[in-house]
Design a protein around this motif. Structure first.
Motif, PDB file in Angstrom:
ATOM      1  N   VAL A  98       0.527   4.351  -1.601  1.00  0.00           N
ATOM      2  CA  VAL A  98       0.867   5.731  -0.855  1.00  0.00           C
ATOM      3  C   VAL A  98       0.056   5.610   0.471  1.00  0.00           C
ATOM      4  CG1 VAL A  98       0.267   7.943  -0.703  1.00  0.00           C
ATOM      5  CG2 VAL A  98       0.949   6.895  -3.158  1.00  0.00           C
ATOM      6  N   GLU A  99       0.920   5.983   1.563  1.00  0.00           N
ATOM      7  CA  GLU A  99       0.119   5.901   3.004  1.00  0.00           C
ATOM      8  C   GLU A  99       0.514   7.018   3.655  1.00  0.00           C
ATOM      9  OE1 GLU A  99       0.475   1.061   3.719  1.00  0.00           O
ATOM     10  OE2 GLU A  99       2.243   2.484   4.300  1.00  0.00           O
ATOM     11  N   ALA A 100      -0.570   7.614   4.294  1.00  0.00           N
ATOM     12  CA  ALA A 100      -0.383   8.679   5.282  1.00  0.00           C
ATOM     13  C   ALA A 100      -1.047   8.536   6.460  1.00  0.00           C
ATOM     14  CB  ALA A 100      -1.134   9.906   4.691  1.00  0.00           C
ATOM     15  N   GLY A 101      -0.586   9.128   7.568  1.00  0.00           N
ATOM     16  CA  GLY A 101      -1.058   8.737   8.979  1.00  0.00           C
ATOM     17  C   GLY A 101      -0.607   9.510  10.174  1.00  0.00           C
ATOM     18  N   ASP A 126       4.035   7.991   3.297  1.00  0.00           N
ATOM     19  CA  ASP A 126       4.982   7.243   2.614  1.00  0.00           C
ATOM     20  C   ASP A 126       4.644   6.783   1.169  1.00  0.00           C
ATOM     21  OD1 ASP A 126       6.634   6.729   5.124  1.00  0.00           O
ATOM     22  OD2 ASP A 126       5.345   5.371   5.570  1.00  0.00           O
ATOM     23  N   ILE A 127       5.694   6.520   0.318  1.00  0.00           N
ATOM     24  CA  ILE A 127       5.278   6.362  -0.970  1.00  0.00           C
ATOM     25  C   ILE A 127       6.132   4.972  -1.326  1.00  0.00           C
ATOM     26  CG2 ILE A 127       5.493   6.924  -3.652  1.00  0.00           C
ATOM     27  CD1 ILE A 127       5.258   9.881  -2.780  1.00  0.00           C
ATOM     28  N   ILE A 128       5.688   3.972  -1.792  1.00  0.00           N
ATOM     29  CA  ILE A 128       6.217   2.757  -2.255  1.00  0.00           C
ATOM     30  C   ILE A 128       5.821   2.323  -3.478  1.00  0.00           C
ATOM     31  CG2 ILE A 128       6.923   0.208  -1.217  1.00  0.00           C
ATOM     32  CD1 ILE A 128       4.642   2.610   1.228  1.00  0.00           C
ATOM     33  N   ASN A 129       6.945   1.759  -4.108  1.00  0.00           N
ATOM     34  CA  ASN A 129       6.913   1.201  -5.359  1.00  0.00           C
ATOM     35  C   ASN A 129       7.657   0.070  -5.525  1.00  0.00           C
ATOM     36  OD1 ASN A 129       5.821   3.535  -7.371  1.00  0.00           O
ATOM     37  ND2 ASN A 129       7.051   4.558  -6.134  1.00  0.00           N
ATOM     38  N   GLY A 130       6.965  -1.206  -6.175  1.00  0.00           N
ATOM     39  CA  GLY A 130       7.868  -2.458  -6.113  1.00  0.00           C
ATOM     40  C   GLY A 130       7.032  -3.312  -7.147  1.00  0.00           C
ATOM     41  N   TYR A 131       7.235  -4.762  -6.830  1.00  0.00           N
ATOM     42  CA  TYR A 131       6.884  -5.794  -7.519  1.00  0.00           C
ATOM     43  C   TYR A 131       5.862  -6.816  -6.934  1.00  0.00           C
ATOM     44  CZ  TYR A 131       6.662  -9.354 -11.419  1.00  0.00           C
ATOM     45  OH  TYR A 131       6.386 -10.080 -12.358  1.00  0.00           O
ATOM     46  N   GLN A 132       4.681  -6.935  -7.284  1.00  0.00           N
ATOM     47  CA  GLN A 132       3.771  -7.995  -6.846  1.00  0.00           C
ATOM     48  C   GLN A 132       4.107  -9.389  -7.476  1.00  0.00           C
ATOM     49  OE1 GLN A 132       1.043  -6.828  -4.742  1.00  0.00           O
ATOM     50  NE2 GLN A 132       0.808  -8.719  -3.964  1.00  0.00           N
ATOM     51  N   PHE A 133       4.594 -10.232  -6.648  1.00  0.00           N
ATOM     52  CA  PHE A 133       5.036 -11.434  -7.074  1.00  0.00           C
ATOM     53  C   PHE A 133       3.890 -12.617  -7.299  1.00  0.00           C
ATOM     54  CE2 PHE A 133       8.894  -9.938  -5.385  1.00  0.00           C
ATOM     55  CZ  PHE A 133       9.865 -10.281  -6.292  1.00  0.00           C
ATOM     56  N   LEU A 141      10.489  -0.713  -2.804  1.00  0.00           N
ATOM     57  CA  LEU A 141      11.197   0.324  -2.095  1.00  0.00           C
ATOM     58  C   LEU A 141      10.429   1.764  -1.943  1.00  0.00           C
ATOM     59  CD1 LEU A 141      14.597   0.229  -4.575  1.00  0.00           C
ATOM     60  CD2 LEU A 141      14.352  -0.632  -2.297  1.00  0.00           C
ATOM     61  N   GLY A 142      10.658   2.247  -0.784  1.00  0.00           N
ATOM     62  CA  GLY A 142       9.787   3.439  -0.180  1.00  0.00           C
ATOM     63  C   GLY A 142      10.539   4.534   0.122  1.00  0.00           C
ATOM     64  N   VAL A 262       3.061   4.556  18.202  1.00  0.00           N
ATOM     65  CA  VAL A 262       1.968   3.781  17.517  1.00  0.00           C
ATOM     66  C   VAL A 262       1.212   4.496  16.214  1.00  0.00           C
ATOM     67  CG1 VAL A 262      -0.104   2.733  17.929  1.00  0.00           C
ATOM     68  CG2 VAL A 262       1.790   2.486  19.518  1.00  0.00           C
ATOM     69  N   ARG A 263       1.359   4.123  15.203  1.00  0.00           N
ATOM     70  CA  ARG A 263       0.929   4.750  14.001  1.00  0.00           C
ATOM     71  C   ARG A 263      -0.306   4.398  13.365  1.00  0.00           C
ATOM     72  NH1 ARG A 263       4.391   4.928   8.354  1.00  0.00           N
ATOM     73  NH2 ARG A 263       3.063   6.459   7.142  1.00  0.00           N
ATOM     74  N   LEU A 264      -1.464   5.269  13.142  1.00  0.00           N
ATOM     75  CA  LEU A 264      -2.491   4.772  12.480  1.00  0.00           C
ATOM     76  C   LEU A 264      -2.271   5.561  11.169  1.00  0.00           C
ATOM     77  CD1 LEU A 264      -5.293   5.845  14.996  1.00  0.00           C
ATOM     78  CD2 LEU A 264      -4.117   3.576  14.757  1.00  0.00           C
ATOM     79  N   LYS A 265      -2.747   4.593   9.896  1.00  0.00           N
ATOM     80  CA  LYS A 265      -2.564   5.094   8.688  1.00  0.00           C
ATOM     81  C   LYS A 265      -3.496   4.547   7.690  1.00  0.00           C
ATOM     82  CE  LYS A 265       1.339   1.708   7.948  1.00  0.00           C
ATOM     83  NZ  LYS A 265       2.760   1.510   7.702  1.00  0.00           N
ATOM     84  N   LEU A 266      -3.766   5.508   6.742  1.00  0.00           N
ATOM     85  CA  LEU A 266      -4.636   5.190   5.590  1.00  0.00           C
ATOM     86  C   LEU A 266      -3.893   5.161   4.284  1.00  0.00           C
ATOM     87  CD1 LEU A 266      -7.824   4.759   5.260  1.00  0.00           C
ATOM     88  CD2 LEU A 266      -7.882   6.969   4.920  1.00  0.00           C
ATOM     89  N   GLY A 267      -4.088   4.314   3.328  1.00  0.00           N
ATOM     90  CA  GLY A 267      -3.544   4.146   2.071  1.00  0.00           C
ATOM     91  C   GLY A 267      -4.228   3.788   1.023  1.00  0.00           C
ATOM     92  N   ILE A 268      -3.714   4.022  -0.132  1.00  0.00           N
ATOM     93  CA  ILE A 268      -4.160   3.500  -1.356  1.00  0.00           C
ATOM     94  C   ILE A 268      -3.223   2.787  -2.511  1.00  0.00           C
ATOM     95  CG2 ILE A 268      -3.941   5.608  -2.647  1.00  0.00           C
ATOM     96  CD1 ILE A 268      -6.542   5.481  -3.919  1.00  0.00           C
TER      97      ILE A 268
END
Length: 270
Positions: A98-101, A126-133, A141-142, A262-268
């Protein structure tokens, strides 16, 4: 806005400082000779305990299965004590972000129909869900939610995209590169832009492609969770259709508007 950015930076470095105060992990030695390393997340005195390993697996053991429990220095994947590393990137499996900025508009758009076509400042999540290979590569996908804050009235768009994310290091703190590619859906439909005694100008907003590369830093707070700080260049394209209706005559033209930021974003991550 400066206060918001300062707060984000202070929160980021405060979390990093707290996470670096210790480099110990829980180690359980079982009666069968196995050694389990991780973090004890639940313990029932005299009965059982629950431990979470670095890769996010959770195991429960009865106390009569355990030979001893200790706190030891963390080890890397090769079994070597690491004095500076407590957590590493998740080896594989599901991962979410989950990222916001805030994006600061750059450049100038055309046509100059109104102020909303100039700088494209916007708040984004943004919310992204996927697979860590593996510890280095993630694909997901987000979906996002953008509010353009300097338009004549707040405009909203919804980007849907594929993200590829690459960690450069398998360590506690790692630089990363991410790339979002997808389609940006404009929520406005058939909006009357201008109306006069001579006729009307109507704009249709079907949306268009979006592209956003990002560079940043990811810092792990636990086996599953990390915080990220990134700087990205955001490019969207709106393939608008403008219809002019004057004196019983109708004229239509297609217009491409490309809001850049130009985007600054913080996520978890989770």
């Amino acid at each position: 806005m400066k206060k918001l950015l300062l707060l984000c930076v202070v929160s980021l470095f405060s979390s990093i400082t707290l996470a670096q105060n210790t480099n110990l992990q829980d180690v359980i030695y079982l009666q069968n000779g196995s050694i389990i390393r991780g973090t004890i997340i639940e313990q029932i005195p005299g009965k059982s305990l629950k431990i979470e390993t670095r890769d996010g697996n959770i195991f429960v053991y009865q106390m009569d299965e355990i030979s001893k429990m200790t706190r030891e220095q963390t080890q890397n994947r090769y079994g070597v004590a690491n004095r500076t590393l407590r957590f590493q990137a998740k080896p594989k499996g599901y991962a979410g972000f989950v990222e916001a900025g805030y994006g600061f508009g750059v450049g100038r758009l055309s046509p100059d129909l109104s102020t909303e076509y100039r700088a494209a400042n916007r708040f984004e999540i943004d919310i992204i869900n996927g697979y860590q290979f593996n510890p280095y590569c993630f694909v997901g996908l987000g979906v996002g939610f953008n509010i353009f804050t300097n338009a004549e009235k707040n405009s909203i768009s919804i980007p849907v995209f594929i993200q590829g994310r690459f960690n450069l290091l398998d360590k506690h703190t790692s630089p990363f590169f991410a790339l979002n590619i997808g389609y940006n859906i404009d929520t406005r439909r058939g909006e009357v832009h201008k109306k006069s005694s001579y006729g009307t100008t109507t704009i249709t907003y079907p949306g268009g492609i979006m592209l956003e590369p990002t560079v940043g830093i990811a810092h792990r707070l636990s086996n599953r969770t990390s915080i990220t700080f990134g700087i990205s260049y955001s490019l969207m394209q709106f393939n608008n259709k403008v219809t002019y209706e004057y004196y019983d005559e109708t004229e239509t033209e297609k217009v491409r508007n490309r809001p850049q930021a130009v985007r600054l974003k913080l996520g978890i991550t989770f």
